[in-house]
Design a protein around this motif. Structure first.
Motif, PDB file in Angstrom:
ATOM      1  N   ALA A   1       0.826  -1.207   0.000  1.00 55.22           N
ATOM      2  CA  ALA A   1       0.000   0.000   0.000  1.00 55.22           C
ATOM      3  C   ALA A   1       0.862   1.259   0.000  1.00 55.22           C
ATOM      4  O   ALA A   1       0.566   2.234  -0.712  1.00 55.22           O
ATOM      5  CB  ALA A   1      -0.929  -0.016   1.207  1.00 55.22           C
ATOM      6  N   ALA A   2       1.930   1.264   0.785  1.00 56.27           N
ATOM      7  CA  ALA A   2       2.793   2.448   0.871  1.00 56.27           C
ATOM      8  C   ALA A   2       3.420   2.774  -0.478  1.00 56.27           C
ATOM      9  O   ALA A   2       3.500   3.947  -0.876  1.00 56.27           O
ATOM     10  CB  ALA A   2       3.876   2.214   1.927  1.00 56.27           C
ATOM     11  N   GLY A   3       3.852   1.742  -1.203  1.00 55.35           N
ATOM     12  CA  GLY A   3       4.459   1.997  -2.505  1.00 55.35           C
ATOM     13  C   GLY A   3       3.470   2.498  -3.541  1.00 55.35           C
ATOM     14  O   GLY A   3       3.827   3.319  -4.404  1.00 55.35           O
ATOM     15  N   LEU A   4       2.228   2.059  -3.442  1.00 52.44           N
ATOM     16  CA  LEU A   4       1.214   2.451  -4.430  1.00 52.44           C
ATOM     17  C   LEU A   4       0.708   3.875  -4.219  1.00 52.44           C
ATOM     18  O   LEU A   4       0.051   4.432  -5.103  1.00 52.44           O
ATOM     19  CB  LEU A   4       0.041   1.479  -4.388  1.00 52.44           C
ATOM     20  CG  LEU A   4       0.331   0.055  -4.873  1.00 52.44           C
ATOM     21  CD1 LEU A   4      -0.918  -0.808  -4.747  1.00 52.44           C
ATOM     22  CD2 LEU A   4       0.831   0.043  -6.315  1.00 52.44           C
ATOM     23  N   LEU A   5       0.999   4.450  -3.066  1.00 50.01           N
ATOM     24  CA  LEU A   5       0.571   5.827  -2.825  1.00 50.01           C
ATOM     25  C   LEU A   5       1.298   6.829  -3.716  1.00 50.01           C
ATOM     26  O   LEU A   5       0.828   7.949  -3.909  1.00 50.01           O
ATOM     27  CB  LEU A   5       0.805   6.195  -1.352  1.00 50.01           C
ATOM     28  CG  LEU A   5      -0.173   5.580  -0.348  1.00 50.01           C
ATOM     29  CD1 LEU A   5       0.292   5.837   1.071  1.00 50.01           C
ATOM     30  CD2 LEU A   5      -1.577   6.132  -0.567  1.00 50.01           C
ATOM     31  N   ASN A   6       2.432   6.449  -4.230  1.00 53.92           N
ATOM     32  CA  ASN A   6       3.185   7.341  -5.103  1.00 53.92           C
ATOM     33  C   ASN A   6       2.406   7.563  -6.402  1.00 53.92           C
ATOM     34  O   ASN A   6       2.065   6.619  -7.110  1.00 53.92           O
ATOM     35  CB  ASN A   6       4.559   6.732  -5.399  1.00 53.92           C
ATOM     36  CG  ASN A   6       5.470   7.695  -6.129  1.00 53.92           C
ATOM     37  OD1 ASN A   6       5.235   8.034  -7.278  1.00 53.92           O
ATOM     38  ND2 ASN A   6       6.527   8.123  -5.445  1.00 53.92           N
ATOM     39  N   GLU A   7       2.152   8.821  -6.722  1.00 51.43           N
ATOM     40  CA  GLU A   7       1.340   9.156  -7.888  1.00 51.43           C
ATOM     41  C   GLU A   7       1.968   8.659  -9.188  1.00 51.43           C
ATOM     42  O   GLU A   7       1.266   8.265 -10.123  1.00 51.43           O
ATOM     43  CB  GLU A   7       1.132  10.673  -7.955  1.00 51.43           C
ATOM     44  CG  GLU A   7       0.377  11.157  -9.186  1.00 51.43           C
ATOM     45  CD  GLU A   7      -1.043  10.592  -9.280  1.00 51.43           C
ATOM     46  OE1 GLU A   7      -1.587  10.544 -10.396  1.00 51.43           O
ATOM     47  OE2 GLU A   7      -1.601  10.199  -8.228  1.00 51.43           O
ATOM     48  N   SER A   8       3.293   8.645  -9.233  1.00 52.15           N
ATOM     49  CA  SER A   8       3.959   8.176 -10.447  1.00 52.15           C
ATOM     50  C   SER A   8       3.770   6.684 -10.660  1.00 52.15           C
ATOM     51  O   SER A   8       3.999   6.178 -11.765  1.00 52.15           O
ATOM     52  CB  SER A   8       5.458   8.493 -10.382  1.00 52.15           C
ATOM     53  OG  SER A   8       5.668   9.891 -10.353  1.00 52.15           O
ATOM     54  N   VAL A   9       3.379   5.982  -9.598  1.00 50.66           N
ATOM     55  CA  VAL A   9       3.084   4.551  -9.720  1.00 50.66           C
ATOM     56  C   VAL A   9       1.630   4.347 -10.110  1.00 50.66           C
ATOM     57  O   VAL A   9       1.310   3.756 -11.142  1.00 50.66           O
ATOM     58  CB  VAL A   9       3.408   3.803  -8.412  1.00 50.66           C
ATOM     59  CG1 VAL A   9       2.980   2.335  -8.524  1.00 50.66           C
ATOM     60  CG2 VAL A   9       4.886   3.905  -8.081  1.00 50.66           C
ATOM     61  N   ASN A  10       0.724   4.860  -9.279  1.00 51.31           N
ATOM     62  CA  ASN A  10      -0.683   4.499  -9.500  1.00 51.31           C
ATOM     63  C   ASN A  10      -1.303   5.152 -10.724  1.00 51.31           C
ATOM     64  O   ASN A  10      -2.309   4.669 -11.243  1.00 51.31           O
ATOM     65  CB  ASN A  10      -1.523   4.753  -8.240  1.00 51.31           C
ATOM     66  CG  ASN A  10      -1.598   6.205  -7.847  1.00 51.31           C
ATOM     67  OD1 ASN A  10      -1.949   7.061  -8.647  1.00 51.31           O
ATOM     68  ND2 ASN A  10      -1.305   6.495  -6.578  1.00 51.31           N
ATOM     69  N   LYS A  11      -0.682   6.231 -11.251  1.00 54.90           N
ATOM     70  CA  LYS A  11      -1.244   6.828 -12.474  1.00 54.90           C
ATOM     71  C   LYS A  11      -1.058   5.923 -13.691  1.00 54.90           C
ATOM     72  O   LYS A  11      -1.704   6.116 -14.709  1.00 54.90           O
ATOM     73  CB  LYS A  11      -0.614   8.196 -12.726  1.00 54.90           C
ATOM     74  CG  LYS A  11       0.819   8.140 -13.238  1.00 54.90           C
ATOM     75  CD  LYS A  11       1.361   9.546 -13.510  1.00 54.90           C
ATOM     76  CE  LYS A  11       2.764   9.481 -14.099  1.00 54.90           C
ATOM     77  NZ  LYS A  11       3.296  10.854 -14.345  1.00 54.90           N
ATOM     78  N   ASN A  12      -0.198   4.930 -13.548  1.00 56.93           N
ATOM     79  CA  ASN A  12       0.052   3.996 -14.655  1.00 56.93           C
ATOM     80  C   ASN A  12      -0.731   2.696 -14.514  1.00 56.93           C
ATOM     81  O   ASN A  12      -0.535   1.771 -15.311  1.00 56.93           O
ATOM     82  CB  ASN A  12       1.547   3.677 -14.732  1.00 56.93           C
ATOM     83  CG  ASN A  12       2.364   4.853 -15.243  1.00 56.93           C
ATOM     84  OD1 ASN A  12       2.276   5.218 -16.415  1.00 56.93           O
ATOM     85  ND2 ASN A  12       3.147   5.450 -14.362  1.00 56.93           N
ATOM     86  N   LEU A  13      -1.598   2.635 -13.522  1.00 52.02           N
ATOM     87  CA  LEU A  13      -2.363   1.417 -13.279  1.00 52.02           C
ATOM     88  C   LEU A  13      -3.833   1.628 -13.589  1.00 52.02           C
ATOM     89  O   LEU A  13      -4.328   2.763 -13.587  1.00 52.02           O
ATOM     90  CB  LEU A  13      -2.207   0.982 -11.819  1.00 52.02           C
ATOM     91  CG  LEU A  13      -0.776   0.803 -11.309  1.00 52.02           C
ATOM     92  CD1 LEU A  13      -0.785   0.361  -9.855  1.00 52.02           C
ATOM     93  CD2 LEU A  13       0.001  -0.179 -12.185  1.00 52.02           C
ATOM     94  N   ALA A  14      -4.521   0.538 -13.856  1.00 49.98           N
ATOM     95  CA  ALA A  14      -5.969   0.576 -14.087  1.00 49.98           C
ATOM     96  C   ALA A  14      -6.648  -0.317 -13.065  1.00 49.98           C
ATOM     97  O   ALA A  14      -6.038  -1.205 -12.469  1.00 49.98           O
ATOM     98  CB  ALA A  14      -6.287   0.088 -15.501  1.00 49.98           C
TER      99      ALA A  14
END
Length: 441
Positions: free
Chosen positions: A119-132
């Motif tokens: 969860a902590a790693g996915l909070l980074n916007e540069s990560v989750n903006k690339n996910l669906a």
């Protein structure tokens, strides 16, 4: 085209800044253990972390469970990362609660840590903006199938239907739209490795109560009906059946007497037993369950006592998805090397991840970061970097592969999964295991 390796690097770097924080939470849980459907403090701790970090949080799921959700804002598959809240009862464990005897002798506190790491790693916007799609973090109660009488009271009071937390989550509809699920357990295989694949036994649970007649144990034992003797005969009858258990079915039956009488100078009139009936497949579980019931009835018949046998739905055998396993293996190897990824064999223990694996593609890799014997007084997590940080990174990197490119990889795996049963089929099957019978002479 999305560069998943770059996204994974950003994800891992985001985690590195929060390692100490997440480890502190895991150690807090270690030092405040709570058994199944009693994990109130642990549940609050987990829910508070998710709220503080901006997740949508649902609490009191199946009494003490927590579901925290991260929406990407883009349509796509639904992937679940799980951790288990509950502890065992091991009173002599170094970190046991002095009053309750609860202790994390199975490493569930580290599971929660690895889930929070993702969860902590996915909070980074540069990560989750690339996910669906959607990611849910499910902190589930009551994986350890213990305190059967207590859980039966919860069933009788209408608070739960099933003894296992993930079973309750399934019943409550929280897996209705889930496409893939994963959880990392601690293990004690080759230390320093991550274990993949494998499978696990399934089981049913039983609570048995013999009712006899109390009398003075010294002065007039002939006026009593000794329920403890009935139990002893039944246990001997179970042992006499063991040669009929096929090796290929990996049957395990291991009863304990939870009440052996009320006073040493009174003929025992109320004796209680708990047991599992485990095997690698459902037909073997059912066959063995019938043999065990006959053994319990034989004790009552021989002594003239009555016996009540309550059989409760346990867990289904676990079959982990091969495609998802290979994807995870690739990511895990990038963290610790190919030589430190090991293939797990069939395990004769049980888990309610088995139930999840019957309805969606699921994996439960093991972080072999412990010393001692699982469920024993000496079981300790001694490599938190592997059990929390690297385990969490491996799951998170797998999740990135699953949900990047509009969730193409997750769609492929979910689409090719041949589910052994639908959720409706699953619930029907589990309810069919339940029985409550009383036998008298």
């Amino acid at each position: 085209m999305t560069d998943n390796n770059a996204i994974k690097t950003i994800f891992a770097n985001a985690i590195d800044g929060r390692i100490d924080e997440i480890k502190r939470i895991s150690l807090d849980i270690l030092n405040h253990p709570e058994s199944g459907y009693r994990e109130y403090r642990t549940s609050r701790l987990v829910a508070d972390w998710f709220r503080t970090n901006g997740f949508h949080v649902q609490t009191d799921v199946a009494k003490t469970g927590v579901i925290s959700t991260l929406e990407t804002g883009r349509p796509g598959p639904h992937v679940v990362v799980m951790g288990e809240l509950d502890a065992l009862l091991v009173p002599k464990h170094l970190y046991a609660d002095r009053e309750t005897g609860a202790a994390h002798a199975c490493g569930h506190h580290a599971q929660i840590g690895s889930m929070l790491t993702v969860a902590a790693g996915l909070l980074n916007e540069s990560v989750n903006k690339n996910l669906a799609g959607k990611i849910s973090f499910m902190a589930t109660p009551a994986e350890e199938y213990i305190e059967l009488e207590y859980r039966q009271t919860l069933v009788d009071n209408g608070e739960i239907e099933f003894f296992g937390g993930k079973q309750e989550f399934i019943k409550l509809g929280h897996f209705n739209d889930v496409d893939i699920a994963m959880l990392t357990h601690t293990g004690s295989e080759l230390r320093g490795t991550l274990g993949i694949g494998g499978s696990n036994n399934g089981m049913v649970g039983k609570t048995i109560r013999y009712t006899g007649r109390a009398a003075h144990a010294g002065g007039s034992p002939h006026l009593g009906i000794n329920s403890l003797n009935a139990a002893h005969l039944a246990l001997a009858a179970i042992h006499a059946q063991r040669e009929t258990f096929r090796d290929s079915d990996t049957v395990r039956v291991h009863p304990i007497i939870t009440k052996g009488g009320s006073a040493v100078n009174s003929v025992p009139s109320d004796v209680r037993i708990e047991t599992y009936v485990r095997a690698s497949n459902v037909p073997a579980i059912l066959r063995t369950s019938q043999k065990v019931d006959r053994a319990f009835r034989s004790g009552a018949l021989a002594t003239g006592s009555s016996v009540e046998i309550i059989t409760t739905p346990g867990y289904l055998p676990a079959k982990y998805d091969s495609s998802l396993t290979e994807l995870y293996s690739h990511n895990a190897a990038s963290l610790i090397g190919d030589d430190n990824i090991i293939r797990l064999n069939h395990g004769t223990g049980c888990t309610d991840m088995g139930d999840v694996s019957q309805i969606v593609p699921a994996i439960q890799p093991s972080a072999n970061a412990t010393t001692g014997s699982g469920h024993g007084t000496d079981y300790r997590v001694d490599n938190y970097e592997l059990a929390i940080t690297k385990a969490g990174k491996a799951m998170g990197m797998t999740l990135i592969d699953l949900l990047s490119v509009d969730g193409e990889k997750a769609r492929d795996i979910a689409g090719s999964f041949d589910a052994p049963m639908t959720i409706d089929d699953y619930l029907h099957r589990m309810r069919s295991f339940r029985s409550r019978d009383t036998y008298e002479e």
